[in-house]
Design a protein around this motif. Structure first.
Motif, PDB file in Angstrom:
ATOM      1  N   UNK A 147       0.839  -0.961  -0.058  1.00 33.74           N
ATOM      2  CA  UNK A 147       0.081  -0.040   0.079  1.00 33.74           C
ATOM      3  C   UNK A 147       0.962   1.236   0.028  1.00 33.74           C
ATOM      4  N   UNK A 148       1.868   1.376   0.763  1.00 31.51           N
ATOM      5  CA  UNK A 148       2.622   2.449   1.080  1.00 31.51           C
ATOM      6  C   UNK A 148       3.313   2.830  -0.695  1.00 31.51           C
ATOM      7  N   UNK A 149       3.684   1.905  -1.141  1.00 32.81           N
ATOM      8  CA  UNK A 149       4.162   2.209  -2.683  1.00 32.81           C
ATOM      9  C   UNK A 149       2.954   2.762  -3.512  1.00 32.81           C
ATOM     10  N   UNK A 150       1.812   2.086  -3.581  1.00 32.92           N
ATOM     11  CA  UNK A 150       1.024   2.505  -4.266  1.00 32.92           C
ATOM     12  C   UNK A 150       0.428   4.009  -3.819  1.00 32.92           C
ATOM     13  N   UNK A 158      -8.382  -4.589   0.913  1.00 33.01           N
ATOM     14  CA  UNK A 158      -7.141  -4.549   0.645  1.00 33.01           C
ATOM     15  C   UNK A 158      -7.144  -4.972  -0.972  1.00 33.01           C
ATOM     16  N   UNK A 159      -5.626  -4.843  -1.326  1.00 34.80           N
ATOM     17  CA  UNK A 159      -5.298  -5.128  -2.788  1.00 34.80           C
ATOM     18  C   UNK A 159      -4.425  -6.141  -2.909  1.00 34.80           C
ATOM     19  N   UNK A 183      -6.480 -16.781  -7.199  1.00 37.13           N
ATOM     20  CA  UNK A 183      -7.145 -16.442  -8.090  1.00 37.13           C
ATOM     21  C   UNK A 183      -6.229 -15.701  -9.112  1.00 37.13           C
ATOM     22  N   UNK A 184      -5.198 -15.027  -8.690  1.00 39.63           N
ATOM     23  CA  UNK A 184      -4.200 -14.348  -9.514  1.00 39.63           C
ATOM     24  C   UNK A 184      -3.566 -15.479 -10.340  1.00 39.63           C
ATOM     25  N   UNK A 215      -6.708  -4.034  -7.361  1.00 43.99           N
ATOM     26  CA  UNK A 215      -5.256  -3.195  -7.301  1.00 43.99           C
ATOM     27  C   UNK A 215      -4.953  -2.119  -6.590  1.00 43.99           C
ATOM     28  N   UNK A 216      -3.906  -2.149  -5.952  1.00 46.62           N
ATOM     29  CA  UNK A 216      -3.532  -1.094  -5.200  1.00 46.62           C
ATOM     30  C   UNK A 216      -3.670   0.271  -5.638  1.00 46.62           C
TER      31      UNK A 216
END
Length: 513
Positions: A28-31, A269-270, A429-430, A499-500
């Motif tokens: 999350x921080x990167x996004x 969440x992503x 799922x991915x 997606x994040x």
């Protein structure tokens, strides 16, 4: 906008992951940084001395009647979009790098509560002394960071931070970090003897003589974030464990008040989708090799051979020597009642898990369950493995095993009794593996029945158990007799995206502004 995230886990750093919150603090921080925000993440230093680091400063922290010296470091790992900060003190690294310590049942959270209370006080001191720059938003995660909100609100030394916008994320409301107010070395007044506080806001609703960190942060934060829209609705209702429903766990009234004040937000969440796994000509052989390697490592940790490891190795040899062509059912996760309550429910003369294995056996299928946790549940799973020749239970965790199970499984089993968000279903799922899930929390928000997976529900443990069995049977039948419909579900599972980048925009618009 500058955001400071405070948490116990962060998978951007080695060996700082236990649960899904670590994935959130990694991704999350990167996004958010990609949206133009400045983001710092701070956790305790569990023993990262081998990593390249720069000292930002030293703070003196009043705690438990004396002054503790805590060092503040910036670690240099990976891409530097996000500043990774750790706080160093002997209390944080005394358990050989372990994130958490399992205390005896008569003093739950005692050791960890003291450790994280000191960590929280150190974060506040680092802010006050300017070692960590003042953020626009302070984002706290789970009970481990809740004392930050308490100190900023009630300690007069931090009055200049009392108006700082605070966001509190509840990742798992079942773990609240409850400790006494006083009369114990691990208690609020032992940690902060001069603190004047409002006990009505901080006390546990069931045990008024106890301090509840999670309730405190819910009451004190500007926004309360639940990690899926469905979970944000579920926690507003009281739990009914006898009927298989797990909601607010005693905090539903506080969350209802927060909801009336427009403080409660449910944001899923992503998952990262740029992960590249090199294809293998024989992934099953790779999986079996990884399992055997992990089993030997686990066995070597103790002088006496545990039955779970012995049976697992014998079962692995059976799988290798007697290959079958039927479906492979997989499951990856911490072994807690949250995850396996339904699997251990009585059915006929045994348990639900035995019935699933029997149905799977009729199609020459196997099941592999990876996870450790509650010792009682580990014993139950080991006994089930002994009874069912097509079940392999691996009491531990191995990253490579998990990745391979996501990649090569035919059906991912995740019948959680509650699931705030869940990451395992997204990872399966991915990789194009459909999931069979209980229609709760984030599982409800990610799996659509007969579209990208399979889901079931029920209003009691008995009806949930029967629905799980029926859903499992229907999924196996579809795979064997309706291959086109099965292939469509596989395709839709692989195409699902959480997606994040989109979730980061929701954070900014719904939590931070």
């Amino acid at each position: 906008m500058h955001v400071l995230m405070v948490a116990a886990e962060n998978d951007a750093l080695p060996n700082a992951k236990v649960g899904g919150v670590a994935d959130v603090l990694r991704d999350c921080p990167n996004a958010l940084a990609e949206q133009g925000l400045t983001v710092d993440v701070v956790i305790p230093d569990y023993g990262f001395s081998t990593l390249e680091r720069t000292q930002l400063g030293t703070v003196e922290v009043p705690f438990a009647g004396r002054i503790h010296v805590v060092q503040v470091w910036q670690l240099h790992v990976g891409q530097q979009q996000v500043r990774q900060i750790v706080l160093s003190h002997s209390l944080f690294s005394q358990h050989n790098g372990a994130v958490y310590c399992n205390d005896n049942g008569d003093k739950p959270f005692s050791t960890d509560a003291t450790k994280f209370a000191l960590f929280n006080a150190s974060v506040c001191e680092a802010l006050l002394q300017g070692v960590i720059g003042r953020p626009d938003v302070l984002h706290l995660h789970d009970w481990h960071s809740a004392c930050v909100a308490v100190l900023l609100k009630f300690d007069r030394r931090f009055v200049s931070f009392s108006s700082l916008r605070t966001v509190y994320t509840v990742h798992n409301i079942a773990l609240q970090g409850i400790r006494p107010f006083k009369g114990d070395e691990s208690s609020l007044e032992a940690w902060f003897p001069s603190l004047s506080y409002n006990g009505e806001l901080l006390c546990d609703p069931r045990y008024p003589h106890c301090f509840n960190p999670m309730r405190s942060a819910i009451n004190l934060a500007d926004k309360v974030h639940l990690v899926s829209p469905t979970y944000a609705s579920e926690v507003l209702l009281p739990s009914e464990p006898e009927n298989g429903f797990f909601g607010g766990e005693g905090l539903e009234h506080d969350l209802q008040n927060a909801q009336r004040n427009n403080k409660v937000v449910g944001i899923l969440n992503g998952c990262e989708y740029n992960m590249h796994i090199e294809p293998s000509t024989n992934q099953l052989a790779d999986l079996y090799s990884e399992i055997e390697r992990a089993l030997f490592v686990w066995i070597a940790k103790e002088a006496q051979l545990q039955s779970s490891f012995y049976i697992a190795h014998q079962r692995l040899l059976q799988f290798i020597n007697q290959p079958v062509t039927g479906p492979l059912v997989t499951s990856v996760g911490r072994l807690t009642d949250q995850k396996v309550l339904l699997l251990r429910q009585p059915f006929k003369s045994q348990q639900v898990l035995d019935e699933l294995c029997e149905m799977l056996s009729e199609q020459q299928g196997r099941m592999i369950i990876l996870g450790s946790g509650d010792a009682r549940l580990e014993h139950i799973m080991t006994a089930a493995m002994a009874r069912n020749s097509n079940l392999l239970f691996l009491k531990g965790y191995g990253h490579n095993i998990g990745e391979l199970l996501y990649e090569i499984g035919d059906l991912f089993l995740m019948p959680s009794s509650f699931e705030p968000c869940g990451i395992s279903q997204m990872l399966a799922m991915r990789a194009g593996q459909p999931c069979l899930v209980h229609q709760v929390g984030g599982l409800n928000d990610t799996i659509s029945h007969l579209e990208n997976g399979f889901s079931f529900s029920g209003d009691s443990l008995q009806t949930q158990s029967q629905a799980l069995i029926s859903c499992f049977e229907a999924a196996l039948t579809m795979k064997s007799k309706q291959p086109k419909q099965w292939a469509e579900i596989v395709k839709n599972a692989a195409a699902a995206r959480f997606t994040w980048s989109q979730i980061a925009k929701d954070y900014i618009g719904k939590l931070y502004i």
